[in-house]
Write a protein that holds these residues in place. Sequence first.
Motif, PDB file in Angstrom:
ATOM      1  N   LEU A 250       0.828  -1.205   0.000  1.00  0.00           N
ATOM      2  CA  LEU A 250       0.000   0.000   0.000  1.00  0.00           C
ATOM      3  C   LEU A 250       0.866   1.260   0.000  1.00  0.00           C
ATOM      4  N   ASP A 251       1.967   1.238   0.722  1.00  0.00           N
ATOM      5  CA  ASP A 251       2.863   2.398   0.736  1.00  0.00           C
ATOM      6  C   ASP A 251       3.417   2.658  -0.657  1.00  0.00           C
ATOM      7  N   GLN A 252       3.788   1.593  -1.353  1.00  0.00           N
ATOM      8  CA  GLN A 252       4.305   1.753  -2.717  1.00  0.00           C
ATOM      9  C   GLN A 252       3.258   2.381  -3.625  1.00  0.00           C
ATOM     10  N   LEU A 253       2.020   1.893  -3.516  1.00  0.00           N
ATOM     11  CA  LEU A 253       0.958   2.387  -4.388  1.00  0.00           C
ATOM     12  C   LEU A 253       0.623   3.839  -4.056  1.00  0.00           C
ATOM     13  N   ARG A 254       0.586   4.155  -2.772  1.00  0.00           N
ATOM     14  CA  ARG A 254       0.322   5.542  -2.358  1.00  0.00           C
ATOM     15  C   ARG A 254       1.422   6.475  -2.879  1.00  0.00           C
ATOM     16  N   ASP A 255       2.664   6.038  -2.802  1.00  0.00           N
ATOM     17  CA  ASP A 255       3.783   6.840  -3.294  1.00  0.00           C
ATOM     18  C   ASP A 255       3.680   7.040  -4.806  1.00  0.00           C
ATOM     19  N   LEU A 256       3.298   5.988  -5.519  1.00  0.00           N
ATOM     20  CA  LEU A 256       3.166   6.079  -6.973  1.00  0.00           C
ATOM     21  C   LEU A 256       2.125   7.117  -7.366  1.00  0.00           C
ATOM     22  N   LEU A 257       0.954   7.066  -6.740  1.00  0.00           N
ATOM     23  CA  LEU A 257      -0.100   8.003  -7.099  1.00  0.00           C
ATOM     24  C   LEU A 257       0.315   9.443  -6.756  1.00  0.00           C
ATOM     25  N   GLY A 258       1.022   9.616  -5.652  1.00  0.00           N
ATOM     26  CA  GLY A 258       1.532  10.938  -5.320  1.00  0.00           C
ATOM     27  C   GLY A 258       2.511  11.441  -6.365  1.00  0.00           C
ATOM     28  N   ARG A 259       3.353  10.539  -6.864  1.00  0.00           N
ATOM     29  CA  ARG A 259       4.315  10.925  -7.899  1.00  0.00           C
ATOM     30  C   ARG A 259       3.622  11.273  -9.210  1.00  0.00           C
ATOM     31  N   LEU A 260       2.559  10.563  -9.540  1.00  0.00           N
ATOM     32  CA  LEU A 260       1.803  10.887 -10.751  1.00  0.00           C
ATOM     33  C   LEU A 260       1.213  12.290 -10.661  1.00  0.00           C
ATOM     34  N   LEU A 261       0.664  12.631  -9.505  1.00  0.00           N
ATOM     35  CA  LEU A 261       0.110  13.969  -9.319  1.00  0.00           C
ATOM     36  C   LEU A 261       1.204  15.030  -9.381  1.00  0.00           C
ATOM     37  N   THR A 262       2.356  14.732  -8.791  1.00  0.00           N
ATOM     38  CA  THR A 262       3.460  15.685  -8.814  1.00  0.00           C
ATOM     39  C   THR A 262       3.962  15.904 -10.240  1.00  0.00           C
ATOM     40  N   THR A 263       4.055  14.820 -11.009  1.00  0.00           N
ATOM     41  CA  THR A 263       4.500  14.922 -12.399  1.00  0.00           C
ATOM     42  C   THR A 263       3.573  15.810 -13.208  1.00  0.00           C
ATOM     43  N   ASP A 264       2.258  15.644 -13.000  1.00  0.00           N
ATOM     44  CA  ASP A 264       1.302  16.427 -13.767  1.00  0.00           C
ATOM     45  C   ASP A 264       1.243  17.881 -13.316  1.00  0.00           C
ATOM     46  N   ALA A 265       1.814  18.192 -12.146  1.00  0.00           N
ATOM     47  CA  ALA A 265       1.833  19.576 -11.679  1.00  0.00           C
ATOM     48  C   ALA A 265       2.780  20.437 -12.498  1.00  0.00           C
ATOM     49  N   VAL A 266       3.562  19.820 -13.407  1.00  0.00           N
ATOM     50  CA  VAL A 266       4.510  20.577 -14.220  1.00  0.00           C
ATOM     51  C   VAL A 266       3.805  21.626 -15.066  1.00  0.00           C
ATOM     52  N   CYS A 267       2.535  21.374 -15.400  1.00  0.00           N
ATOM     53  CA  CYS A 267       1.778  22.336 -16.194  1.00  0.00           C
ATOM     54  C   CYS A 267       0.810  23.143 -15.333  1.00  0.00           C
ATOM     55  N   GLY A 268       1.131  23.297 -14.075  1.00  0.00           N
ATOM     56  CA  GLY A 268       0.348  24.149 -13.201  1.00  0.00           C
ATOM     57  C   GLY A 268      -1.092  23.691 -13.069  1.00  0.00           C
ATOM     58  N   THR A 269      -2.026  24.570 -13.426  1.00  0.00           N
ATOM     59  CA  THR A 269      -3.443  24.247 -13.298  1.00  0.00           C
ATOM     60  C   THR A 269      -4.005  23.606 -14.566  1.00  0.00           C
ATOM     61  N   ALA A 270      -3.145  23.153 -15.469  1.00  0.00           N
ATOM     62  CA  ALA A 270      -3.627  22.540 -16.712  1.00  0.00           C
ATOM     63  C   ALA A 270      -4.203  21.160 -16.494  1.00  0.00           C
TER      64      ALA A 270
END
Length: 203
Positions: free
Chosen positions: A81-101
Amino acid sequence: MARPRTFDEEAILDRAILLFWRKGYEATAMSDLVEELGLGRGSIYAAFGDKHQLFVRALTRYLDRQDSLLAGALDTDGPALDQLRDLLGRLLTTDAVCGTAGCFSVNSIAELLPHDEDVARLAQRSLSHAQESFTRQLERAAREGELSASIDPQSGAQLLLTLIQGVQIVRKVDPDPVRATACLDSAFALLARNSAPLEPAAR
């Protein structure tokens, strides 16, 4: 005899991803692509085809990166579960590169489906791959006693997939990363075996 290309196609696709991501497919004109990519119309057509073909290649590259992240982030070492939670957090962080897009994939689905067969095919493949990866990870969590007995791994995977897509939509209106983190934490608190009751959200 055709002249050899003097540009890096992968770098050009990365620029196209960011442009389509910021503006959307319909709002991106060929003149925008010429300016952003630094190529003439003829060079763009010769290398990538028309605007739609370029968009499909850009989206394919974006989704392939997501698939690679999924493949490399989940393994048999450490709490599932920790691995999966970390993965989803990283996906959100990656998509933050375009701000509010928001998320390029989610935006493309919302804008072009159900009428664009190419985008539908890519989206279906990507979502199916993500759900399969999430399901396998939750199955491991269940075997190792981490997952709540009331949660079926496949249903839990669908919940997480739907949640992450929804969070990406909401972030276009409310980009506060604290809210996105709180949503993930709440979901994983529900998934975890013997988890403490959730505290009511502050008002």
